[in-house]
Structure formats: structure tokens, C-alpha cells
Motif scaffolding. Structure first.
Motif, mmCIF file in Angstrom:
data_model
loop_
_atom_site.group_PDB
_atom_site.id
_atom_site.type_symbol
_atom_site.label_atom_id
_atom_site.label_comp_id
_atom_site.label_asym_id
_atom_site.label_seq_id
_atom_site.Cartn_x
_atom_site.Cartn_y
_atom_site.Cartn_z
ATOM 1 N N ALA A 212 0.841 -1.202 0.000
ATOM 2 C CA ALA A 212 0.000 0.000 0.000
ATOM 3 C C ALA A 212 0.873 1.248 0.000
ATOM 4 C CB ALA A 212 -0.911 -0.020 1.219
ATOM 5 N N VAL A 213 1.934 1.234 0.818
ATOM 6 C CA VAL A 213 2.817 2.400 0.870
ATOM 7 C C VAL A 213 3.485 2.613 -0.482
ATOM 8 C CG1 VAL A 213 4.959 3.280 1.866
ATOM 9 C CG2 VAL A 213 3.206 2.291 3.341
ATOM 10 N N THR A 214 3.908 1.504 -1.094
ATOM 11 C CA THR A 214 4.534 1.627 -2.411
ATOM 12 C C THR A 214 3.592 2.320 -3.388
ATOM 13 O OG1 THR A 214 5.733 -0.400 -1.991
ATOM 14 C CG2 THR A 214 5.621 0.327 -4.266
ATOM 15 N N ALA A 215 2.329 1.856 -3.376
ATOM 16 C CA ALA A 215 1.354 2.459 -4.290
ATOM 17 C C ALA A 215 1.173 3.937 -3.987
ATOM 18 C CB ALA A 215 0.024 1.724 -4.183
ATOM 19 N N THR A 216 1.079 4.265 -2.702
ATOM 20 C CA THR A 216 0.860 5.657 -2.314
ATOM 21 C C THR A 216 2.028 6.537 -2.742
ATOM 22 O OG1 THR A 216 -0.241 4.748 -0.382
ATOM 23 C CG2 THR A 216 0.222 7.117 -0.368
ATOM 24 N N VAL A 217 3.243 6.047 -2.403
ATOM 25 C CA VAL A 217 4.428 6.824 -2.772
ATOM 26 C C VAL A 217 4.464 7.041 -4.279
ATOM 27 C CG1 VAL A 217 6.947 6.770 -2.891
ATOM 28 C CG2 VAL A 217 5.781 6.138 -0.781
ATOM 29 N N GLY A 218 4.195 5.948 -5.003
ATOM 30 C CA GLY A 218 4.206 6.053 -6.451
ATOM 31 C C GLY A 218 3.205 7.078 -6.929
ATOM 32 N N PHE A 219 2.031 7.007 -6.372
ATOM 33 C CA PHE A 219 0.976 7.913 -6.807
ATOM 34 C C PHE A 219 1.344 9.365 -6.522
ATOM 35 C CE2 PHE A 219 -3.103 9.989 -6.896
ATOM 36 C CZ PHE A 219 -3.758 9.332 -7.923
ATOM 37 N N VAL A 220 1.835 9.585 -5.303
ATOM 38 C CA VAL A 220 2.192 10.950 -4.922
ATOM 39 C C VAL A 220 3.294 11.477 -5.840
ATOM 40 C CG1 VAL A 220 3.233 12.356 -3.099
ATOM 41 C CG2 VAL A 220 1.462 10.679 -2.548
ATOM 42 N N MET A 221 4.245 10.571 -6.131
ATOM 43 C CA MET A 221 5.346 11.047 -6.960
ATOM 44 C C MET A 221 4.907 11.319 -8.385
ATOM 45 S SD MET A 221 8.588 9.046 -5.492
ATOM 46 C CE MET A 221 9.625 9.700 -6.760
ATOM 47 N N ILE A 222 4.034 10.490 -8.892
ATOM 48 C CA ILE A 222 3.520 10.755 -10.241
ATOM 49 C C ILE A 222 2.776 12.083 -10.245
ATOM 50 C CG2 ILE A 222 1.860 9.970 -11.969
ATOM 51 C CD1 ILE A 222 2.493 7.107 -11.028
ATOM 52 N N TYR A 223 2.033 12.267 -9.143
ATOM 53 C CA TYR A 223 1.234 13.481 -9.012
ATOM 54 C C TYR A 223 2.129 14.725 -8.967
ATOM 55 C CZ TYR A 223 -2.652 16.294 -7.214
ATOM 56 O OH TYR A 223 -3.627 17.244 -7.039
ATOM 57 N N CYS A 224 3.188 14.612 -8.165
ATOM 58 C CA CYS A 224 4.039 15.785 -7.962
ATOM 59 C C CYS A 224 4.998 16.050 -9.114
ATOM 60 C CB CYS A 224 4.856 15.639 -6.690
ATOM 61 S SG CYS A 224 3.836 15.577 -5.237
ATOM 62 N N SER A 225 5.465 14.969 -9.744
ATOM 63 C CA SER A 225 6.440 15.193 -10.803
ATOM 64 C C SER A 225 5.724 15.753 -12.010
ATOM 65 C CB SER A 225 7.123 13.893 -11.165
ATOM 66 O OG SER A 225 6.358 13.201 -12.103
ATOM 67 N N ARG A 226 6.370 16.638 -12.670
ATOM 68 C CA ARG A 226 5.728 17.195 -13.869
ATOM 69 C C ARG A 226 6.546 16.786 -15.079
ATOM 70 N NH1 ARG A 226 4.569 23.039 -11.052
ATOM 71 N NH2 ARG A 226 3.994 22.080 -9.088
ATOM 72 N N ASP A 227 7.027 15.540 -15.019
ATOM 73 C CA ASP A 227 7.988 15.117 -16.023
ATOM 74 C C ASP A 227 7.277 14.497 -17.223
ATOM 75 O OD1 ASP A 227 10.230 14.448 -17.339
ATOM 76 O OD2 ASP A 227 10.834 12.857 -15.965
ATOM 77 N N CYS A 228 6.842 15.342 -18.125
ATOM 78 C CA CYS A 228 6.156 14.824 -19.304
ATOM 79 C C CYS A 228 7.119 14.753 -20.471
ATOM 80 C CB CYS A 228 4.970 15.730 -19.660
ATOM 81 S SG CYS A 228 3.676 15.608 -18.424
ATOM 82 N N GLN A 229 7.129 13.625 -21.110
ATOM 83 C CA GLN A 229 8.060 13.413 -22.208
ATOM 84 C C GLN A 229 7.271 13.055 -23.467
ATOM 85 O OE1 GLN A 229 11.256 13.841 -21.889
ATOM 86 N NE2 GLN A 229 11.403 13.990 -19.662
ATOM 87 N N PRO A 230 7.741 13.523 -24.608
ATOM 88 C CA PRO A 230 7.045 13.131 -25.840
ATOM 89 C C PRO A 230 7.170 11.616 -26.059
ATOM 90 C CG PRO A 230 9.084 14.280 -26.340
ATOM 91 C CD PRO A 230 8.891 14.401 -24.871
ATOM 92 N N ILE A 231 6.061 11.028 -26.516
ATOM 93 C CA ILE A 231 6.104 9.590 -26.780
ATOM 94 C C ILE A 231 6.926 9.332 -28.031
ATOM 95 C CG2 ILE A 231 4.714 7.605 -27.461
ATOM 96 C CD1 ILE A 231 2.464 8.803 -25.756
ATOM 97 N N GLN A 232 7.942 8.523 -27.912
ATOM 98 C CA GLN A 232 8.800 8.263 -29.071
ATOM 99 C C GLN A 232 9.277 6.822 -29.004
ATOM 100 O OE1 GLN A 232 12.901 9.741 -28.051
ATOM 101 N NE2 GLN A 232 11.737 11.548 -27.541
ATOM 102 N N GLY A 233 9.330 6.221 -30.145
ATOM 103 C CA GLY A 233 9.823 4.846 -30.212
ATOM 104 C C GLY A 233 8.857 3.892 -29.543
ATOM 105 N N SER A 234 9.329 2.657 -29.411
ATOM 106 C CA SER A 234 8.447 1.629 -28.888
ATOM 107 C C SER A 234 8.843 1.213 -27.478
ATOM 108 C CB SER A 234 8.512 0.412 -29.803
ATOM 109 O OG SER A 234 9.836 -0.056 -29.816
#
Lengths: 738, 738
Positions: free
Chosen positions: B341-363
Motif C-alpha cells: 500500500a505504501v509503495t502504491a501511495t508513494v508512487g501515486f504521490v510522486m507521479i502526481y508531484c512530478s511534472r515530467d512529461c516526455q514526448p512519446i517516441q519509439g516503442s
């Protein structure tokens, strides 16, 4: 008390004749002792050393391994540069003269020139080997195998060997092994001058392992392959720390070579030359393999196994012939020159007869040979040679260093070779290489085997492409690689280490599985007919080589039947005269003597107390470590471990030590010098059990005791190596003094 | 005659408590016997077998190795397919629901959903491990290490373990080890049902070695690395034939996996999937390294060593905490769910906080996560997420299988990752992975370590490129690889095998040297602070693990001080009652008993005649192999070796064998069942000498005798494993029953 061993009473007759029977075991080889003599002096020293000091020793070991790696790399660089320059020189001389003489006096004159040139170059190398350092003959791999197995081959790890070997290698124009492994093994001896703590067989053997690994690593740019070679051929006891050090030496060696050659070739720092022999990069994207090809690879393995067995059988007969008739050095030199001249002639005739002209393309051909076209405009004899913009591929194959020819066979685009040329080349080279192996020159079998295999492998690939109407997967280069593996595997019968060496030399992991399959198949098929080439030569030299396991059917033998008995024992406090007599007795060929209780009223057998080595006794006598019989309460002179180390490894013979008649009556107390806990086995232990103990611990002497711990016999390497699995079950070799 | 060993009189108290002191050695572990009991029955059988039959046995060994390879490959395929499908399923469920719920009820709802999902998946796996098969916990590598070292870890090589482990692995969504090695080891047990000749510890251990190698080989597509892993971790006695068989199993295993996965992925026959975890091909043409980079690599090794030591130290405290407070299964399940559960929470919070958007490229990105953009047009919470044509790289790192994330870190083009994201990710993942290792789930440390290392390595590479103003050689992918090696090396402290595994998994030989340097440095630096993770856990479980060599400063100890004494001896012709009493005596914890001469007027000590195992005595009693005391001339019942084999490996306890009062008075003749030539050492032998003999031959019992061959003590694994080199020199561990 001393007993004279019965089996050694054969007088030293016919000393110059080499046994020409492979069912003999020579007694002239001494063994190495991988087990430390744990006597009081040793234990006292070890106990004095604290943890920090042990760490210093360990660091020194790493430093030595680094030095071995660096020196090996440098030696390999030297060889590479000299060989390359000599090949270039030879090419230029021959080409210029062919051009000149063909214009003047015809081809026969060119042929003569070439043959003479070849023969005289070989003569220099052969003279060095035949008259000065016989151990530099051949590839050195059998010698290294023996040393790592625990047999002391005279001179093999001496610096002198390296000094003679280095200059003699480049002369081998025909099939230069290029294997630096045998060169690097003497290096530890050099280092022993500096680090005296390591002056014992155990440490020396470890460093020689590192040297062998570093050599293979530098030769093929294969550090992991080098480690595995060293382990496969030598180590019996796998020790993690030792393996890491060996790996370190391997890595350093290939790295040194890489750096120096990169600088030499002008592209500094890019590290593009990992090994002497680089198979070129197989691009695995383009050249994968499919499951359907696997039966084809296995078939190639079978062919390699059969051809390898044929090669070995021919070489066996040849070697027997040589042992019987060509054992005088001058004859050996003549034979070597003959081979060189014949090689040149065959090469010339084949170049002359083959009309295989190929357009010059790419940079893979360093020495294209297009003869005569400048002077005679394709008339006269020149219709045999090539036009401008073309080169003679047969001549290229003969004039290149064999390493380069292998790479060309692997990587030249489809259509570069005429099938006829390849077939002829394979056939001729097969017989020439077979004739060459075992000559008194420093030439190995590795590269010639690869070349033969690559040639027929490529031929096979071409045929396959023809049959399958040019399928994309029938790339001739890939089949050349498999053919090379098959042929080499069929001759030397290595598997794991060779697989890894090939993988590393091609820089390609994908081919690992098919190469393994090919090597396994070649080994199984080859073993069905005849032994591997190295094992065959080791056996022909009657070396007491211990294989990995005792013969499977040897459970019926026990220590009692295997051991030498009776065995010469010493008493714990022994008369000096007795010791001198025992050591002087040439019929007593053991180098270790069990020490028994010195109870004066003991019966003929007495409880085992320890084991003392001949070399230790020599040092004791040399330093006059004894007291008068009437003054037994006097303390005898104390020696230090250093006194023993200083004498290592060339202990003086007993004849050089003068012991006066008075001194003969003195007593010598062996207690603190003998190993008080030698390994023993009971008489009932089966041969496989004795073998396992002996092999796993790298022993030199194993005392056989009865139920009361009384010495009944001694097992040494020769006693174990005598039993062999022949075609008709277990067979026993005879022992011979020669 | 029987003596009760003094050190085993500790009553069996507090059986449920696990020793929470690492300076203890548990007595509950039995040892394996790598030495055959060479009794009359065995020798008779071996002597009956002729050469052809031995060849059949040898062929059977190869067949078994092939089967181990094939089965391991298939198990690995199964794991791969299930894990991949589960990861896809999880991604789809989470994505769909985040889309849905974010629209409806906000992000907190999505978070709850994700955490619950994660926790419930982990719960299933954890329940299996905690309540049914505790041996399936962790990566399995410490258990395999112990088994190969010669310690019998209950259940580790049982088929049941595999049956439970297989389904529990795919549940580990967080850091799935994917290491198939622990799975393949039980396979030999299955095969033993078929080939009964091999039912003994020696053969079993050989096959387990092959299984371990095949597992690593399938996991990383690294057949040579697998062999080296098996040798580095297990083998002490290097046997060429055994190594070849292990190599064969490895090759077959990766080949099987490759074939099946190629078919499964639709590109049949092209063999493009050599291992479960494929690091992707590093193109060495583009990505070489130069000499200048070597100090940088060494620096990375130092960082890896320090981070690895920190990881291990944290995990040590955590494990001590777990041993003290979380040893009830239900607590363990709760902890596992909490971590999920903590792993999921940490992951979620980090996805939420990070603004690291990258163009989709390659496969390379299988599961791009771009949340919410369909529904809310970048308003509200969606400013945190990504636009069309872009993906959130943090989310990708969390949602991919970790194997894929590693590959992405290695191969994504420069600029794919935001340094902030990488830094945050490293930090979070470091602590999560540390918390996870040691949970009651089948999750290893290999892949998480690689991922952590790849993340900081890439970060390092990015910084370097920034500092050097974008030099061409500062490719972040290369540094990600070195970072991964450094981190993994710093945690597990493997060198040779890991170097080769990394080389094979990247399909690149060129990086061998820097990887070796990095691993060596990481090991040296890490070892300065704290032990390797696996060794640490082995020690925390008080396993009597034998290292490669005796502690360097242990020359001051002799067999006399190390041995257990007095030792329970049996007479050659012994009263049944005595045997039963000795076997029933719970305080006698030895499993082998020296057999001495049955001379009735013998003094208390008597000459050694042989050694008999507890298991053999049990079989003898079970089959009533004895005669009446009054009829000693009667022939006692003959047993066959088959009777012993049938009972292997789970011999019944002595309590289950009923012996009547009359039978107790009968006599049992041990002569033909005992091993008449057990290995012995004299009392004066130093600990390193005893250790070497014991380790090299894989012994279980080593009898210590005096000068008259009389038994004075016995050395077993525990007696040797007790002595360890601590910070302040040699230390001695206490023995405990638990």
C-alpha cells in the motif's frame, strides 16, 4: 630402518633414448606440492603474522597479479608488432623479387628464392629451440597443462624460457600460434625475486595459473575465456579469491594490450584491439541463426570431430617416427627447414595453378598478390596470375598471417572465394599443419586449426547456399566460424573455455549456443576415435598426468595395491650418516620421507609422526643443523623459514654438500622441520577415494597407514597416474627412468 | 562405550524463538555429505558395474541435465508470460479507474483504489509464503548458496517448494526478482523419482548446481554467467565433467526459453529472447569507452559500494526488528500488505508531484501514462499530468515491470529523463526496495538493485554530460549500466559471475573490463563497512556456512581445540539396544559415529575402524539386520544398496522404528555397512589444514585421531563454521539449538 624401494632398482641405462611406447610413465618428472609443509617453523611464522600483515600479503598477491597482467600484455604487444612487421617485410621481399626474377629468369627462380627465404627464417627459430631451450618448442600449452596439473616440467616457468621463446616465435612464418600464454607463465619467477614470502609451490602455481589466463586473455581478447582455460586445464580446488585474482590478471592483460596497440595503431584511447587475434565483430543483428540450422551445426561438429581425430592420428604416427628417428638436434633443424621449404613450394605451386582472381574490394586484404602483370601484360606465365584491380586469393591466404586469413574467411562477403581454391587450400594446409605440429619450433596448433576449419566451413557454407538456392541464412562467414570451432574442438577437445574464448573473440554472445553444440559434438565424436592432441603429446612424453577422476572401473583397487612399498622412513632423531646415505641413494626416487618414532626398540614398522621432504633435509644438512651424539641435550642450530625459501626452487644436490666422517655420527632432530600432520589414508581405501584426496588437495606424497597408524606405504603421483582406462578396460602403465 | 557429547546438553528450550544474535550458530541445520560412504555394499556395486554401464550412468547424467535445462526454461517462460500479462492487466485496471474516478471523485479515490489493488495482490502471495511454504520467501539465493555450500535447508530442493513458489512470484507486482534459479533447484528432486541410482547427496548436489546455473541462465540469458554463479557460490571441488554438464544445462535452459518465447511473441525460430531479463543490446560500435573514463567508473564503484553498504545496514536493522517483533505469520502478511500500500501511495504521490512529461517516441514505452487529459482539458488536477502525445516518465517507471524500466534507463535517448524525476525515483525506490527485501514474499533484490543503480547512474551521466558540455562519450545509458552494476555489486558483492552475467545480458563484451572494475571497487568499498546482503542474511539465520578459506589468523588453533569431544563411538559388533539408545538420545546431535574395534577387553579408546551414519543405522534397524547374541555365527540378513536408496532422503525417525526387548539384546555387525576408510586428521593439524580437507572434499564428518589411530574427537561443519574473522580478530560463535 631405511628400506630400498624395490621398483626403482632399474639402473639408469640408455639415458638418451626417449621411451617410444606410450604405455610408459617416466620417473624423471618431479611433482609440485600444492600442500604446505605445516611444520613448526611455518606455524610459528603464520602465528606471528597478525591480521593486518595478512592483508598486506593479500594486497601483494593482487599487485603481483596486476604485474603479471601488465607484463603479459606487453609481451603480447611485442609479439604482435614484430610478427606484423615481419609478415609485411616477407611479403615485400617476395613480391619484389618475384616481379624481378619472373621477368628475368622465370618462375622456378622465384620459387627457389621463396623456399630459401622461408627455410632460413625457420632455421634461426629452430636452432634456438633445438640447441638452447627445448621447452620453447610447440605451443607451450601441453607444458602449461602439465605444470598446472602439478608436474614440474624443467624450465617451463623459468625466465630463461621466456627470453628464448620471445625471439623465436616471430620466425615461425608458417603457422604462428601467437598464444602468449606459455610466455607469461615464466613471469612469476621473475616476481619471486622481489616477493620472497611467495617462494613455495602453492603460491607459484597460483601465479602460473594467473599467467596462463592472462596469456589466453591477451591472445584472444578473452578475459573470461582465459580464466576458464586456466581452471579447466589446471585448477582442481576452486577458490573464489584465487579466481578473482586470476580474472583480475586477465582483465589487466587484455586492457594493457588494448591500450598499447591502440596507441601504436594511432587511434589512441579508443581501445579497439582487445586481443592479438581478433575474429572481427559478428554483427548479430544481421547474422542470427534459426532453429533449423542447429542440425547443420551438429553435422559440422561431427565433421570437425572426424577431421580432428584424423589430424591427431596422423600427428601421432609422425611423432612416434620423430621420437624414434629424429631425436638429434641437427636432424630436427633440418626437418624444420624442410617443412618450411615444402610449405613455400606447395604455396607457390598452388598460387601458380589456381586461377582464383578476385576484384580488390574493401580493406580486408592487406597483401594482395598480383604478380607479373606490370611487366608482361598478361602474356606468357602471367595468364596464371591476376589482372590489375584483382588479387590472387590463394596467394593472399598463403601470404597473410594466418590470423588475418581466418578473419578474412569469417568476414569476406559471399562470393569472395572460389570453392576450388578453398578445397585445395584446406587439403594442403591440413597436411602441412599436421606436419608442422611437433617440430622444434615455437609454433602452435590453435591458429592453423582455426584456419583449416574456417576454410572448410566456408566451403560448406558456399555449398549450402548453392543447394538452398541462396537462402539468406546461408551466410558463408557464419559457417566458416562454426567450421573453425569444429576443427579446433576436434583437435584439442576443449569445450567450456573454448566456447567462451570464441564468444569473446567474436564479440558475440548469440553464437554461444551453436558454438557449444559444435564443440561438444566434435569432442564426443573425436573422443570416440582418439585422444585430444595435447593429451596425446603429454602421454607420448610419459608425463604422470592426473586426470579429473580416477578411471571409473578402478573401485576394485585399493591403496594397498597402488602404493609403493616398502617405503624409506626416517626416525624423528636420525643419524646424519643415514640421512646422507638415503639422499645419496640414486635408486630411492621419493622426495618425501615419512618420519616415525625414534624409539630404539621399535619393531620394523612404527607409528607415523610426520613427513619431511628431500629438499628440507638438504637445507638442514647444508646448514649443519645437527648435534653430536654424545651431546644430545645440546640445542641444535635453529633455522628460519627464510633459509628454506632462499634455497627455493633449486635446492643443491646432495653431492654438493660435504659431510665429514665425524659429522656423519652426529644426530639430527627432525621434529620441528617435519610436517607433523601429513595426510594419510588407510590401506583399505579404494583407488578413487585415494585419487580424490590426492587430486583435490594437490598432494605430492600421501602416506598409507594401517590400523595402528604405522606406515605401510606411500602413494605418489606416479602410482595414481599409472592406472588408465584403455580400450579393454583398466590398464597399468610401466614405470621407466627415462 | 558411548559418550554423551558435552556441548549438546543444552535442552531444547524456547523452540519458537529465533536467535536474535548474529554471533550464534544454529544446530538445527543438517549437513550434506559430498563424500560417498564407501562401504562394502557400495564397492561391490561399483565393482559389478563394467565400463559400458558406467557410460550409461554418464549418459543418464547428461539426460538429467538436459531435462533440468528444459524444465527450467519452461518454468521461466511461464513466469515471464504471467508477469507480463499481470503487469498489463494492472496497468489497464489502474488507468481505466483513474480516468473514471478522477472524473468523478478526485484523485484520492484513485489512490485508494491503487493501494488496495496492490495490497490485495501482495496478500495472496504473502499468505502462501507465510502459512504454507516459508522457504519460498525472498529471492531464494541465500538458500541456494547454503545448499550448495553443503547445508541442508529444509524444503529448499523439494518439489513442493516449486509448486508454491511458482504461483506466488507473479503476485509480486513491486520488485519481482524474476530469478528462476531458486525455482529450478527443486527440479532434481522430481527427476530422482525416475533415476534411483542418483539418490545420494553427491549426485543431488551436482544436479542442484546445474539447476541453479540453468535458472540464472534463463533469467538473464547468461549461460556462462550461470555456470560461474553456480561455481562461485557453490562448488568447492572443480570437476571438469561436472562443469560441462552444468554448462550444458545452462545452454539448454536459455535455448528452451528463447525458442518458446520467440514462438509466443510470434516471431518463431528467430531466437530473439535469450533471457527473461534482457538488458537490450548495447551497440559497442557507438558506445565504446576511453581510458579517461576509467577513473569515473571507479568512482561510480565507490558510490555503489557505499550505497550498497547503506542498503545492507538498513536492511540489517530492519531484519533484526523483524526477527524480534514480526515473527508471527499474520503480522508478516500485514507487513507485506502495508509495504504494498505504501509503495502504491508513494508512487501515486510522486507521479502526481512530478511534472515530467516526455514526448512519446519509439516503442520502448509499453505503458505510457497520461492521465485525465481526455476528460478535463488540462484544467484542475490535470496540470500535474501530461498532454496528448506525451507520457509521464515517473508513472512509466512505476507502472512498468522493473525489468522494463531498467532497459528503458539503459537505452532511452539522452534527454528522456528529467534529473529531478530520477533523483526522487532513486531515493524512494532505494528505501522501498530495502523495506521489501526480507518480507514474506518471493521477491528478490537483483532487479530492484539494478533499477536503483540504473537510475542514479543515469542521473550521474546526465550531470556529467552537463558538466562536460555534452561530450560525445558522456552517454547517460552507459552510465546507467555502470551504476546498475555498482549498486548491485555493492549490495550482493558478487564479482566474476556478475561481470559475466552483465556482459551476457547486454550482449556486449567490450564493457567487460569497466564492469569488472566497478564490481571490484564496489565490493572492496562495501566490504569495508558491512557484509554482502546474502551473507548477512545467512549469518542472521545462524547457518553454519563455510567460507572459502579458514580465517587467516587461525593457524594458532589445532584440531584438538576445534573438535567435539568426547565422541560417541560404536563397536564393530554392537548391541542393538545400545544403538537404539544412542540414536534416541536427543542430546547426541551427531549424524555419524566412528566405529571402533569390538575387542571386549579394549580400553576406553580404541583404534578407528570406520564410520557409520545415523541414516544407515536407521535403515539397518528398520530391516532388522541383526542376529541373536547366542547365535553370532549365524549370517545376518543381507541388505542391498537399494534399501538405503529407497529411504533417501527422508529417513524415518528412530521413534517410528519399533525394537522389542528381545531384539535389543541382539547384536548387529556393522562391518559391511560402515565406511571402512573415513578421512582422518591428527590432533596436531592446524585449523586451516582441517578446514581445507573438509571443504575441498565436501565432508560431513572428519574423525580426529591420535598417534595410535584412536578416536579422540570429531570435527563437523559447525565446529569449523564457529570460527570467524571479526573486527577484532578471530571470534568464536556460540552454538544454539534453535
Amino acid at each position: 630402518m631405511p628400506h630400498i624401494p624395490q621398483e626403482t632398482e632399474v639402473p639408469r641405462q640408455r639415458p638418451n633414448e626417449i621411451p617410444h611406447n606410450e604405455k610408459l610413465l617416466s620417473l624423471k618428472y618431479e611433482s609440485l606440492d600444492y600442500d604446505n609443509s605445516e611444520n613448526q617453523l611455518f606455524l610459528e611464522e603464520e602465528r606471528r603474522i597478525n591480521h593486518a600483515a595478512f592483508r598486506t600479503v593479500e594486497i601483494k598477491r593482487w599487485v603481483i597479479c596486476a604485474m603479471i597482467g601488465i607484463l603479459t600484455g606487453l609481451v603480447a604487444c611485442f609479439i604482435d608488432i614484430v610478427v606484423e612487421n615481419l609478415a609485411g617485410l616477407k611479403y615485400r621481399v617476395v613480391k619484389d623479387n618475384i616481379d624481378k626474377f619472373t621477368a628475368k629468369g622465370g618462375l622456378s627462380f622465384s620459387l627457389l628464392l621463396w623456399a630459401t627465404l622461408n627455410a632460413s627464417v625457420v632455421m634461426v627459430g629452430s636452432l634456438i629451440v633445438a640447441f638452447i631451450e627445448p621447452v620453447a618448442a610447440g605451443s607451450g600449452i601441453p607444458q602449461i597443462k602439465c605444470y598446472l596439473n602439478g608436474v614440474k616440467i624443467p624450465h617451463v616457468v623459468r625466465l630463461k624460457g621466456l627470453c628464448y621463446k620471445c625471439p623465436s616465435v616471430p620466425y615461425q612464418a608458417v603457422p604462428t600460434g601467437g598464444l602468449a600464454s606459455s610466455m607469461s607463465c615464466p613471469l612469476p619467477s621473475l616476481l619471486f625475486q622481489i616477493f620472497e614470502y611467495f617462494r613455495r609451490d602453492t603460491e607459484k602455481r597460483d601465479f602460473v595459473s594467473a599467467g596462463a589466463a592472462a596469456g589466453v586473455s591477451a591472445a584472444f581478447g578473452a578475459p573470461v575465456g582465459g580464466v576458464l582455460f586456466s581452471l579447466e586445464e589446471g585448477a582442481s580446488f576452486w577458490n573464489q579469491f584465487l579466481t578473482w585474482r586470476i580474472f583480475f590478471a586477465s582483465m589487466i592483460s587484455t586492457f594493457t594490450l588494448n591500450s598499447v596497440l591502440s596507441v601504436y595503431h594511432g587511434n589512441a584511447w579508443d581501445l579497439s584491439s582487445p586481443g592479438l587475434i581478433n575474429f572481427g565483430r559478428f554483427d548479430s543483428e544481421k547474422m542470427g541463426y534459426t532453429i533449423q540450422e542447429i542440425p547443420i551445426f551438429i553435422f559440422m561438429g561431427v565433421v570437425g570431430g572426424i577431421l580432428g581425430a584424423l589430424f591427431n592420428a596422423l600427428n601421432y604416427w609422425l611423432t612416434m617416427f620423430r621420437i624414434r628417428y629424429i631425436h638429434r638436434p641437427c636432424l630436427q633443424v633440418v626437418e624444420a627447414m624442410l617443412v618450411a621449404a615444402v610449405t613455400a613450394t606447395v604455396g607457390f605451386v598452388m598460387i601458380y595453378c589456381s586461377r582464383d582472381c578476385q576484384p580488390i574490394q574493401g580493406s580486408s586484404v592487406a597483401y594482395p598478390l598480383q604478380v607479373g602483370n606490370d611487366t608482361e601484360q598478361h602474356s606468357g606465365p602471367c595468364w596464371l596470375f591476376c589482372a590489375d584491380g584483382e588479387y590472387n586469393s590463394m596467394a593472399t591466404a598463403f601470404f597473410n598471417t594466418p590470423e588475418k586469413s581466418v578473419v578474412n574467411l569469417f568476414h569476406d562477403p559471399p562470393g569472395s572465394y572460389n570453392p576450388m581454391t578453398l578445397g585445395m587450400f584446406t587439403l594442403m594446409y591440413f597436411f602441412l599443419a599436421c606436419w608442422t605440429y611437433g617440430l622444434t619450433v615455437s609454433a602452435g596448433v590453435f591458429i592453423p586449426s582455426l584456419l583449416i576449419g574456417a576454410a572448410w566451413g566456408r566451403l560448406f557454407g558456399i555449398s549450402l547456399a548453392y543447394l538452398t538456392k541462396g537462402s539468406i541464412w546461408a551466410d558463408p562467414g557464419k559457417y566458416a566460424l562454426m567450421g573453425a570451432a569444429a576443427q579446433l574442438g576436434g583437435i584439442v577437445r576443449m569445450t567450456l573455455s573454448l566456447t567462451v574464448i570464441m564468444m569473446e573473440a567474436t564479440g558475440n554472445v548469440t553464437y554461444g549456443f551453436p558454438i557449444m553444440l559444435v564443440l561438444m559434438t566434435a569432442k564426443i565424436v573425436g573422443d570416440y576415435f582418439v585422444e585430444g592432441l595435447y593429451d596425446m603429446h603429454i602421454q607420448l612424453q610419459s608425463v604422470p598426468f592426473l586426470h579429473w577422476e580416477a578411471p571409473v572401473t578402478s573401485h576394485s583397487l585399493t591403496a594397498r595395491e597402488v602404493m609403493s612399498t616398502p617405503v624409506t622412513c626416517l626416525r624423528r632423531i636420525e643419524r646424519v650418516g643415514t640421512v646422507v646415505d638415503i639422499l645419496s641413494d640414486t635408486s630411492s626416487n621419493h622426495n618425501g620421507f615419512p618420519v616415525v618414532e625414534s624409539n630404539p626398540d621399535a619393531t620394523q614398522v612404527a607409528g607415523l609422526r610426520g613427513l619431511i621432504l628431500r629438499s628440507q633435509l638438504i637445507v638442514l644438512l647444508k646448514h649443519k643443523v645437527f648435534v653430536e651424539r654424545t651431546n644430545l641435550n645440546l640445542v641444535q642450530r635453529r633455522l628460519k623459514l627464510k633459509d628454506f625459501r632462499d634455497a627455493y626452487p633449486r635446492f643443491p644436490p646432495i653431492q654438493s654438500i660435504h659431510v665429514s666422517q665425524d659429522e656423519r655420527e652426529c644426530m639430527i632432530d627432525l621434529s620441528e622441520f617435519m610436517n607433523p600432520s601429513p595426510y594419510t589414508v588407510p590401506q583399505e581405501a579404494s583407488l578413487p577415494r585415494v585419487f580424490k584426496l590426492f587430486r583435490a588437495l594437490g598432494l605430492r606424497h600421501l602416506v598409507v597407514v594401517d590400523n595402528r597408524n604405522e606406515v605401510v606405504g606411500m602413494v605418489t603421483r606416479k602410482d595414481l597416474a599409472r592406472y588408465r582406462l584403455g580400450k579393454e578396460g583398466l590398464e597399468e602403465l610401466s614405470l621407466a627412468q627415462t
